[in-house]
Design a protein around this motif. Structure first.
Motif, PDB file in Angstrom:
ATOM      1  N   UNK A 251     -19.213  28.971  39.729  1.00  0.00           N
ATOM      2  CA  UNK A 251     -19.300  29.004  38.264  1.00  0.00           C
ATOM      3  C   UNK A 251     -20.189  27.918  37.667  1.00  0.00           C
ATOM      4  N   UNK A 252     -20.634  26.924  38.474  1.00  0.00           N
ATOM      5  CA  UNK A 252     -21.551  25.918  37.977  1.00  0.00           C
ATOM      6  C   UNK A 252     -20.888  24.595  37.637  1.00  0.00           C
ATOM      7  N   UNK A 253     -21.729  23.595  37.361  1.00  0.00           N
ATOM      8  CA  UNK A 253     -21.228  22.247  37.128  1.00  0.00           C
ATOM      9  C   UNK A 253     -20.431  22.122  35.833  1.00  0.00           C
ATOM     10  N   UNK A 254     -20.854  22.803  34.774  1.00  0.00           N
ATOM     11  CA  UNK A 254     -20.121  22.711  33.506  1.00  0.00           C
ATOM     12  C   UNK A 254     -18.716  23.280  33.651  1.00  0.00           C
ATOM     13  N   UNK A 255     -18.599  24.441  34.320  1.00  0.00           N
ATOM     14  CA  UNK A 255     -17.291  25.047  34.534  1.00  0.00           C
ATOM     15  C   UNK A 255     -16.398  24.143  35.376  1.00  0.00           C
ATOM     16  N   UNK A 256     -17.003  23.435  36.358  1.00  0.00           N
ATOM     17  CA  UNK A 256     -16.229  22.493  37.163  1.00  0.00           C
ATOM     18  C   UNK A 256     -15.650  21.388  36.294  1.00  0.00           C
ATOM     19  N   UNK A 257     -16.428  20.930  35.310  1.00  0.00           N
ATOM     20  CA  UNK A 257     -15.930  19.916  34.383  1.00  0.00           C
ATOM     21  C   UNK A 257     -14.797  20.441  33.525  1.00  0.00           C
ATOM     22  N   UNK A 258     -14.938  21.675  32.999  1.00  0.00           N
ATOM     23  CA  UNK A 258     -13.864  22.267  32.191  1.00  0.00           C
ATOM     24  C   UNK A 258     -12.599  22.443  33.030  1.00  0.00           C
ATOM     25  N   UNK A 259     -12.768  22.890  34.264  1.00  0.00           N
ATOM     26  CA  UNK A 259     -11.616  23.092  35.144  1.00  0.00           C
ATOM     27  C   UNK A 259     -10.898  21.772  35.393  1.00  0.00           C
ATOM     28  N   UNK A 260     -11.655  20.727  35.702  1.00  0.00           N
ATOM     29  CA  UNK A 260     -11.031  19.464  36.070  1.00  0.00           C
ATOM     30  C   UNK A 260     -10.246  18.869  34.902  1.00  0.00           C
ATOM     31  N   UNK A 331     -13.986  26.897  26.123  1.00  0.00           N
ATOM     32  CA  UNK A 331     -14.117  27.418  27.482  1.00  0.00           C
ATOM     33  C   UNK A 331     -12.873  27.184  28.349  1.00  0.00           C
ATOM     34  N   UNK A 332     -11.996  26.256  27.947  1.00  0.00           N
ATOM     35  CA  UNK A 332     -10.898  25.877  28.828  1.00  0.00           C
ATOM     36  C   UNK A 332      -9.504  26.168  28.341  1.00  0.00           C
ATOM     37  N   UNK A 333      -9.330  26.652  27.078  1.00  0.00           N
ATOM     38  CA  UNK A 333      -7.967  26.787  26.566  1.00  0.00           C
ATOM     39  C   UNK A 333      -7.171  27.867  27.297  1.00  0.00           C
ATOM     40  N   UNK A 334      -7.832  28.961  27.684  1.00  0.00           N
ATOM     41  CA  UNK A 334      -7.126  29.998  28.441  1.00  0.00           C
ATOM     42  C   UNK A 334      -6.679  29.502  29.798  1.00  0.00           C
TER      43      UNK A 334
END
Length: 442
Positions: A251-260, A331-334
């Motif tokens: 999913x890419x670096x930005x998604x990794x940040x949202x996940x973390x 991007x991360x609330x769900x």
């Protein structure tokens, strides 16, 4: 065990007290960690956060993998008082050496599994700092178990919650010029200071002195338990390292940040069952005749605290993430909502796993963690292309599968009386002027 008198007297049941301080440590750590990531999110880009969080996750995993189960053995099977310092010294030296070797192996293998993280080994000082951070993270984890064993969980609040948290919070702005290495360096700086503080407190409060003697430490006698505990820990922590790498790759670096960031908030919920589980482990290790009673009591405590906390985080996920910035909320609330509900499955898994370890049902404990690792990693790899919410579903499903298996195994297993090598050691809280250590725990 007779009731002790004086200012060091302890009530016979400390499960509530220990749970409170261990939870307070987790909450304080999480709260200051929350502020840390708020600062990081404001001064670093999501791409930089994504790269750094993958390394921070690796640091935590490598630290736990370097335990060899000794963090459990030190509490469950403490050496007699004359050999306790030697037992602790051997454990610290072994864990430090293992974590350094693991960090070097991890750096060497980056081209194979995480080429985007190769920047950490571009400069010798950066690579050396990463190795040092892994060593300090491992030793700090071990000293946490020492304080739990000595029934001084309040020191974990001071070291992990206050000292480490404040040091981490002060560094990100100063290191912003270093990009993702600045985020990793801020976390590593907290580990270094925490280890130094732990060693000072071990010396002052429980009379610890480095002792290189090898006789009477009981580490060899309990090697089987340590190895089994280590294996289960390895399997349990494997998803913590692999899942962020899958998110980063798919999913890419930005998604990794949202996940973390979402996972760090959810981890505050996980801290409830972890703290109560640690307290349960300690108290049953002191008096195994109360296994069933304390097991039920700990389940009640977890449910009473966990369910309201899950509702608050699930319903307020957007507001919580908005503190980090609009993109995190959008991007991360769900994902955070799913992880919050999944914390109930984590609680079941944690509680049942501690119970299996107390019952010394190590085969079932290992199989439970095999299920957790296989289901979580497998479903994450399968579902990650669908988005972050599906990654959260994979995490909850893995924990639920493992927890149900562990609970079912627990129903068919009763605790086995421990092998006695002599009179049980008592825990004595000490000042610098008293005898070294008398330990009792996990």
């Amino acid at each position: 065990m007779g009731r002790r008198r004086g200012r060091h007297a302890r009530p016979p049941d400390q499960v509530y007290r220990s749970s409170f301080f261990l939870l307070a440590s987790s909450v304080t750590t999480a709260a200051l960690g929350f502020l840390f990531w708020v600062v990081v999110a404001r001064f670093y880009s999501p791409e930089q956060v994504g790269l750094a969080t993958s390394l921070i996750s690796a640091t935590s995993l490598l630290a736990y993998l370097s335990m060899f189960g000794l963090n459990s053995t030190l509490v469950r099977f403490p050496a007699p008082a004359p050999a306790r310092n030697a037992q602790l010294t051997q454990a610290v030296v072994l864990v430090a050496a293992a974590s350094a070797a693991a960090a070097l192996l991890y750096l060497g293998g980056l081209p194979l599994y995480a080429p985007k993280l190769l920047f950490v080994r571009e400069h010798p000082l950066t690579a050396a700092a990463f190795v040092l951070f892994c060593v300090c993270a491992a030793v700090n984890t071990l000293t946490d178990s020492v304080f739990i064993s000595a029934r001084l969980p309040q020191l974990n609040v001071l070291v992990d919650g206050v000292i480490q948290g404040l040091v981490k919070l002060a560094l990100p702005v100063l290191l912003v010029a270093f990009g993702p290495s600045g985020i990793v360096g801020s976390t590593g700086g907290g580990y270094i200071v925490a280890v130094l503080a732990s060693l000072v407190l071990m010396r002052r409060r429980i009379g610890f002195r480095f002792d290189l003697r090898t006789r009477g430490t009981r580490l060899r006698e309990q090697l089987g338990y340590s190895v089994a505990s280590y294996t289960s820990s390895l399997l349990n922590l494997l998803p913590l390292m692999v899942v962020p790498l899958i998110v980063l790759a798919r999913l890419g670096t930005a998604a990794a940040g949202y996940y973390y960031v979402a996972f760090q908030i959810a981890s505050m919920l996980h801290a409830v069952s972890g703290a109560v589980g640690e307290a349960l482990f300690a108290e049953v290790s002191s008096d195994e005749s109360r296994f069933g009673e304390l097991l039920r009591r700990s389940a009640t405590i977890i449910a009473a605290v966990q369910i309201p906390a899950v509702l608050v985080v699930a319903l307020g996920s957007t507001l919580l993430l908005r503190i980090f910035g609009g993109s995190y909320a959008d991007r991360g609330h769900g994902l955070l909502t799913v992880l919050a509900v999944g914390a109930l499955a984590v609680a079941l898994n944690t509680w049942a796993s501690f119970a299996l370890k107390l019952a010394r049902s190590m085969t079932h404990l290992i199989l439970s963690n095999v299920l957790f690792a296989v289901v979580t990693i497998g479903l994450t790899a399968l579902w990650a292309p669908r988005g972050l919410i599906w990654v959260g579903l994979a995490w909850g499903t893995g924990n639920l599968t493992s927890g149900l298996y562990a609970a079912a195994a627990l129903l068919t297993r009763r605790p086995t009386p421990p092998a006695r090598t002599g009179a049980p050691a008592r825990i004595v809280h000490q000042t610098p002027h008293t005898a070294p250590i008398e330990g009792h725990r996990r």
